[in-house]
Structure formats: C-alpha cells, structure tokens
Scaffold this motif. Structure first.
Motif, PDB file in Angstrom:
ATOM      1  N   PRO A  85       0.766  -1.030   0.086  1.00 33.35           N
ATOM      2  CA  PRO A  85      -0.059  -0.149  -0.072  1.00 33.35           C
ATOM      3  C   PRO A  85       0.815   1.296  -0.096  1.00 33.35           C
ATOM      4  N   GLN A  86       0.450   2.331  -0.852  1.00 30.18           N
ATOM      5  CA  GLN A  86       1.216   3.606  -0.876  1.00 30.18           C
ATOM      6  C   GLN A  86       0.016   4.527  -0.797  1.00 30.18           C
ATOM      7  N   SER A  87       0.623   5.625   0.018  1.00 26.45           N
ATOM      8  CA  SER A  87      -0.493   6.666   0.142  1.00 26.45           C
ATOM      9  C   SER A  87      -0.542   7.759  -0.972  1.00 26.45           C
ATOM     10  N   VAL A  88      -1.533   8.591  -1.022  1.00 24.00           N
ATOM     11  CA  VAL A  88      -1.265   9.648  -2.206  1.00 24.00           C
ATOM     12  C   VAL A  88      -0.147  10.673  -2.157  1.00 24.00           C
ATOM     13  N   ALA A  89       0.383  10.680  -0.789  1.00 27.40           N
ATOM     14  CA  ALA A  89       1.671  11.476  -0.896  1.00 27.40           C
ATOM     15  C   ALA A  89       2.797  10.889  -1.183  1.00 27.40           C
ATOM     16  N   GLN A  90       2.997   9.534  -0.844  1.00 27.35           N
ATOM     17  CA  GLN A  90       3.957   8.830  -1.613  1.00 27.35           C
ATOM     18  C   GLN A  90       3.966   8.775  -3.086  1.00 27.35           C
ATOM     19  N   ARG A  91       2.697   8.367  -3.752  1.00 31.82           N
ATOM     20  CA  ARG A  91       2.436   8.334  -4.980  1.00 31.82           C
ATOM     21  C   ARG A  91       3.004   9.731  -5.652  1.00 31.82           C
ATOM     22  N   MET A  92       2.689  10.668  -4.948  1.00 36.32           N
ATOM     23  CA  MET A  92       2.847  12.381  -5.708  1.00 36.32           C
ATOM     24  C   MET A  92       4.571  12.290  -5.862  1.00 36.32           C
ATOM     25  N   ILE A  93       5.171  11.772  -4.704  1.00 35.48           N
ATOM     26  CA  ILE A  93       6.791  12.044  -4.568  1.00 35.48           C
ATOM     27  C   ILE A  93       7.245  10.983  -5.794  1.00 35.48           C
ATOM     28  N   GLU A  94       6.793   9.693  -5.979  1.00 28.37           N
ATOM     29  CA  GLU A  94       7.350   9.115  -6.797  1.00 28.37           C
ATOM     30  C   GLU A  94       7.001   9.366  -8.030  1.00 28.37           C
ATOM     31  N   GLU A  95       5.947  10.151  -8.609  1.00 22.69           N
ATOM     32  CA  GLU A  95       5.686  10.510  -9.860  1.00 22.69           C
ATOM     33  C   GLU A  95       6.167  11.747 -10.149  1.00 22.69           C
ATOM     34  N   ALA A  96       6.531  12.502  -9.344  1.00 21.13           N
ATOM     35  CA  ALA A  96       7.109  13.988  -9.533  1.00 21.13           C
ATOM     36  C   ALA A  96       8.430  13.781 -10.515  1.00 21.13           C
ATOM     37  N   LYS A  97       8.464  14.677 -11.337  1.00 19.98           N
ATOM     38  CA  LYS A  97       9.560  14.674 -12.346  1.00 19.98           C
ATOM     39  C   LYS A  97      10.717  15.402 -11.781  1.00 19.98           C
ATOM     40  N   LEU A  98      11.355  14.501 -10.630  1.00 18.66           N
ATOM     41  CA  LEU A  98      12.397  15.221  -9.863  1.00 18.66           C
ATOM     42  C   LEU A  98      13.639  14.004 -10.073  1.00 18.66           C
ATOM     43  N   GLN A 127       8.624  11.015   6.009  1.00 17.91           N
ATOM     44  CA  GLN A 127       8.810   9.832   7.171  1.00 17.91           C
ATOM     45  C   GLN A 127       8.508  10.476   8.354  1.00 17.91           C
ATOM     46  N   LEU A 128       9.437  11.830   8.357  1.00 17.03           N
ATOM     47  CA  LEU A 128       9.507  12.462   9.711  1.00 17.03           C
ATOM     48  C   LEU A 128       8.131  13.184  10.173  1.00 17.03           C
ATOM     49  N   ARG A 129       7.391  13.574   9.026  1.00 16.38           N
ATOM     50  CA  ARG A 129       6.060  13.997   9.301  1.00 16.38           C
ATOM     51  C   ARG A 129       5.020  12.900   9.806  1.00 16.38           C
ATOM     52  N   LEU A 130       5.171  11.692   9.300  1.00 14.82           N
ATOM     53  CA  LEU A 130       4.361  10.600   9.812  1.00 14.82           C
ATOM     54  C   LEU A 130       4.803  10.226  11.143  1.00 14.82           C
ATOM     55  N   LYS A 131       6.041  10.186  11.488  1.00 18.07           N
ATOM     56  CA  LYS A 131       6.529   9.909  12.562  1.00 18.07           C
ATOM     57  C   LYS A 131       5.949  10.815  13.762  1.00 18.07           C
ATOM     58  N   TRP A 181       1.984  10.435  14.012  1.00 16.31           N
ATOM     59  CA  TRP A 181       1.889   9.056  14.835  1.00 16.31           C
ATOM     60  C   TRP A 181       1.994   9.381  16.234  1.00 16.31           C
ATOM     61  N   LYS A 182       3.123   9.814  16.687  1.00 18.76           N
ATOM     62  CA  LYS A 182       3.309  10.128  17.997  1.00 18.76           C
ATOM     63  C   LYS A 182       2.238  11.126  18.512  1.00 18.76           C
ATOM     64  N   ARG A 183       1.680  12.261  17.775  1.00 19.15           N
ATOM     65  CA  ARG A 183       0.640  13.163  18.407  1.00 19.15           C
ATOM     66  C   ARG A 183      -0.717  12.047  18.415  1.00 19.15           C
ATOM     67  N   LEU A 184      -0.679  11.697  17.560  1.00 19.98           N
ATOM     68  CA  LEU A 184      -2.168  10.552  17.596  1.00 19.98           C
ATOM     69  C   LEU A 184      -2.366   9.781  18.711  1.00 19.98           C
ATOM     70  N   SER A 185      -1.246   9.197  19.220  1.00 26.00           N
ATOM     71  CA  SER A 185      -1.008   8.205  20.182  1.00 26.00           C
ATOM     72  C   SER A 185      -1.196   9.185  21.497  1.00 26.00           C
ATOM     73  N   GLU A 186      -0.549  10.232  21.623  1.00 25.75           N
ATOM     74  CA  GLU A 186      -0.780  11.190  22.724  1.00 25.75           C
ATOM     75  C   GLU A 186      -2.356  11.329  23.028  1.00 25.75           C
ATOM     76  N   LYS A 189       7.020  20.107  14.707  1.00 25.05           N
ATOM     77  CA  LYS A 189       8.255  20.504  13.778  1.00 25.05           C
ATOM     78  C   LYS A 189       8.021  20.728  12.927  1.00 25.05           C
ATOM     79  N   VAL A 190       6.953  20.963  11.969  1.00 29.40           N
ATOM     80  CA  VAL A 190       6.718  20.839  10.621  1.00 29.40           C
ATOM     81  C   VAL A 190       7.522  22.125   9.965  1.00 29.40           C
TER      82      VAL A 190
END
Length: 272
Positions: A89-102, A115-119, A122-127, A156-157
């Motif tokens: 499974p791949q998120s929309v954000a991950q697909r955007m990164i992989e399909e970017a012309k970069l 990955q930093l943002r997800l981490k 996840w921590k915020r949701l757990s709290e 830390k965004v």
C-alpha cells in the motif's frame, strides 16, 4: 470456471489503492478516461485493450498478464501471463513523490521528510488517544487535560520543511554542477589536439577592422576599429608607414602561442 472480469475488477481495485489511487476519479484522471469507465471495471465490465495499454504504463507492468486477467486472451496462449501481486500500500503523498519529475536524489529528500512528518503525527495521535482514554475515566483535572492537549499540538513541521527545501536545493545544485562538468568534459574530449603550426583564431571583442593612419606631423599609427568604425585601440607613433605596419603585425604576434597565432580581424585599410 472463475469469472475473469470479477478477478480483474478485484485486482485493479487492490492495485490502484495500493498505489495511492483511492477513488475511481483519481484513477480515471491518471488514465485520462471517464470516471464511469473505471466504475464499470469495478462492477465487472471488461476493459478495452487500449485501456489495458494505459493501465500497463501507469502500473509499470507488462500488458500480457492484463490481457489474460481481463479475459481477452486465454492464459495458455501466452508464456508471460503471470500477474504480479498487488504492491505494498502506498499513500497519495508517496505516489506524488514517486511520480514527480525530479531526480531520484531529490525524491529521497522528500521521502525522508514525509517519514518525519508521519512519525510526528503518529506520536501526536497516540498522545491524543491516551489523553482521551484517561479523560474518559473521569479522574483527570481540567488543567492537566488542557496542559497535555496543548503539548500535543507542538510541531516541528517548519523545521522539517525548511530542512527538506534546503537539502533538495543543495542536491539540485550539485546535480547541475555535475552535469555541467560532464558536458565540459565531453566537449573537451571532442576537440582534436592542436599541433604546432595550427592557426588559433582569437576574437578581440568589439574589433572589426584595422587601419594605418598618418597625422599632421607625418607620424604613423595603427588603429583597431569597431564594426561601426569607432577607434577601439590606437598605437603610439611610428616614423614610417612600414614601421606602423610592422608594429601592427607585432601586436598580433604578441598573442602567438606554441600552436598558432592571431590574425588581424577584418580587412586591412590604409589611410594616406
């Protein structure tokens, strides 16, 4: 016998969602087809071969398995009819990164950023879940609840985003410099080596022609002129025209290298 259209519908649904296409509209937009076309596939309609071609490009796979999976061709007629399992499974954000012309080096920066943002989330949701569970027990003072709720909002965004932008820019610049060095290296390799006696043309910017002049005191000078006839450079005085011509020749010869010499630019003109 298994219904191939049903198998295809299940497969295309699972694969599309795994690649981040969460809706019929998103998949249809990626394939440049009507949303109703994708919806019919999910309901068991057999896709047209031209659409299978586009699917194979989008999903980066061979078309043979799709021809079999959709029921267009019996599997025994093709040697490469095995359908690969749906990807992880791949998120929309991950697909955007992989399909970017970069470049891949820049994509890696944003993979790390995400990955930093997800981490953090996840921590915020757990709290928040722990906070709500404790609150439900009814033994948490209101001030404690407010303090912990505010703490969960810390983020830390901005730091993560600034780091990602700076790293991506640095990698882009490094890649550009690398490509420039490669081009210069190739251009240098293509140039044949100079041999003694070869003529090397050197351009003096702004100079279009030369001339020998005689002033009122019967002194001679050589001048370099622009294309518009304006004097760009004027020599000192020579007693004779022959000396001035020799001086002009010596001027150009002063640019001589081991491999050649600089020729006067433009036609020589002499004023009496």
């Amino acid at each position: 016998m298994e219904d191939t259209t049903s198998v295809f519908a299940d497969w295309v649904t699972a694969t599309a969602r795994a690649l981040g296409y969460r809706s019929d509209a998103q998949l249809a937009d990626a394939l440049s087809v009507q949303q109703s076309t994708v919806t019919r596939w999910r309901k068991g309609s057999q896709p047209q071969i031209k659409h299978l071609v586009e699917l194979s490009k989008l999903f980066k796979m061979k078309i043979e398995p799709l021809l079999v999976l959709s029921g267009h061709v019996p599997p025994e007629l093709l040697s490469n009819a095995t359908v690969s399992p749906s990807p992880e499974p791949q998120s929309v954000a991950q697909r955007m990164i992989e399909e970017a012309k970069l470049p891949s080096e820049v994509k890696e920066v944003f993979r790390h950023y995400w990955q930093l943002r997800l981490k953090e989330e996840w921590k915020r949701l757990s709290e928040l879940m722990n906070l709500m569970s404790e609150m439900a027990k009814g033994d948490m003072p209101p001030k404690e609840f407010e303090k912990r709720a505010v703490s969960a909002l810390d983020t830390k965004v901005s730091t993560h985003l600034l780091q990602a932008v700076n790293q991506a820019r640095a990698r882009q610049e490094a890649l550009a410099q690398s490509r420039k060095r490669a081009r210069n290296s190739r251009a240098h390799e293509k140039q044949p080596p100079l041999q003694p006696g070869d003529v090397v043309d050197i351009t003096i910017r702004g100079v279009g022609q030369t001339r020998i002049c005689e002033d009122e005191d019967n002194q001679h000078r050589f001048e370099l002129l622009s294309a518009e006839g304006k004097v760009v450079l004027r020599s000192g005085s020579f007693k004779t025209q022959e000396e001035a011509e020799a001086g002009l020749e010596a001027f150009f010869e002063s640019f001589a290298t081991q491999t050649g010499y600089l020729s006067p630019l433009g036609p020589d003109t002499t004023e009496e």
